[in-house]
Design a protein around this motif. Structure first.
Motif, short mmCIF file in Angstrom:
data_model
loop_
_atom_site.label_atom_id
_atom_site.label_comp_id
_atom_site.label_asym_id
_atom_site.label_seq_id
_atom_site.Cartn_x
_atom_site.Cartn_y
_atom_site.Cartn_z
N LYS A 1 2.30 -21.74 52.74
CA LYS A 1 3.24 -21.15 53.70
C LYS A 1 4.32 -22.17 54.10
O LYS A 1 5.51 -21.83 54.17
CB LYS A 1 2.46 -20.69 54.94
CG LYS A 1 3.28 -19.96 55.96
CD LYS A 1 2.39 -19.48 57.09
CE LYS A 1 3.19 -18.77 58.15
NZ LYS A 1 2.34 -18.29 59.25
N ALA A 2 3.94 -23.41 54.32
CA ALA A 2 4.89 -24.46 54.70
C ALA A 2 5.87 -24.76 53.57
O ALA A 2 7.06 -24.95 53.81
CB ALA A 2 4.14 -25.74 55.09
N THR B 1 11.50 -32.38 52.50
CA THR B 1 10.93 -32.44 53.84
C THR B 1 9.93 -31.32 53.99
O THR B 1 10.19 -30.20 53.58
CB THR B 1 12.05 -32.29 54.90
OG1 THR B 1 13.03 -33.29 54.69
CG2 THR B 1 11.49 -32.42 56.30
N LEU B 2 8.79 -31.63 54.61
CA LEU B 2 7.76 -30.61 54.77
C LEU B 2 7.11 -30.75 56.14
O LEU B 2 6.69 -31.83 56.53
CB LEU B 2 6.69 -30.75 53.68
CG LEU B 2 5.68 -29.64 53.55
CD1 LEU B 2 6.34 -28.32 53.20
CD2 LEU B 2 4.64 -29.99 52.50
N GLN C 1 5.48 -34.00 57.96
CA GLN C 1 5.01 -33.89 59.34
C GLN C 1 3.82 -32.94 59.34
O GLN C 1 3.92 -31.83 58.81
CB GLN C 1 6.11 -33.37 60.25
CG GLN C 1 7.27 -34.32 60.38
CD GLN C 1 8.35 -33.78 61.32
OE1 GLN C 1 8.17 -32.77 61.96
NE2 GLN C 1 9.46 -34.48 61.38
N VAL C 2 2.72 -33.39 59.93
CA VAL C 2 1.49 -32.60 59.95
C VAL C 2 1.08 -32.36 61.39
O VAL C 2 0.96 -33.31 62.17
CB VAL C 2 0.35 -33.33 59.19
CG1 VAL C 2 -0.91 -32.49 59.22
CG2 VAL C 2 0.77 -33.63 57.77
N TYR D 1 0.49 -33.61 67.38
CA TYR D 1 0.94 -34.43 66.27
C TYR D 1 -0.21 -35.26 65.74
O TYR D 1 -0.89 -35.94 66.50
CB TYR D 1 2.09 -35.31 66.73
CG TYR D 1 2.74 -36.09 65.63
CD1 TYR D 1 2.50 -37.44 65.50
CD2 TYR D 1 3.56 -35.48 64.70
CE1 TYR D 1 3.09 -38.17 64.48
CE2 TYR D 1 4.15 -36.20 63.68
CZ TYR D 1 3.91 -37.55 63.59
OH TYR D 1 4.49 -38.27 62.57
N ILE D 2 -0.46 -35.19 64.43
CA ILE D 2 -1.54 -35.97 63.82
C ILE D 2 -0.99 -37.24 63.19
O ILE D 2 -1.43 -38.33 63.50
CB ILE D 2 -2.30 -35.13 62.77
CG1 ILE D 2 -2.99 -33.94 63.44
CG2 ILE D 2 -3.33 -35.98 62.04
CD1 ILE D 2 -3.62 -32.98 62.48
N SER D 3 -0.04 -37.11 62.25
CA SER D 3 0.55 -38.30 61.62
C SER D 3 1.85 -37.96 60.95
O SER D 3 2.16 -36.84 60.72
CB SER D 3 -0.40 -38.89 60.60
OG SER D 3 -0.65 -38.01 59.54
#
Length: 64
Positions: free
Chosen positions: A8-9, A32-33, A54-55, A62-64
């Protein structure tokens, strides 16, 4: 790629409709994702031009 949120991303990054297929040619265009709720990143190595990842969790933390 097996994770529905990763797919989806990627489709969102490429501005593809959810019913459109992702091709190998599409994958090299992703730079960029932004991902949310992804648990399995198998296949992300095919994004050879990816420079920013970005995850986020399901809770938008925000994870990392």
């Amino acid at each position: 790629m097996n994770d529905k949120n990763l797919i989806k991303a990627i489709k969102a990054s490429l501005k593809l409709k959810q019913n459109q297929e992702i091709t190998e040619e599409n994958l090299i265009q992703v730079k960029t994702l932004k991902c949310k709720g992804v648990l399995n990143f198998t296949g992300i190595e095919k994004l050879v031009n990816l420079t920013e990842l970005q995850v986020f969790s399901e809770l938008d933390e925000y994870i990392s």
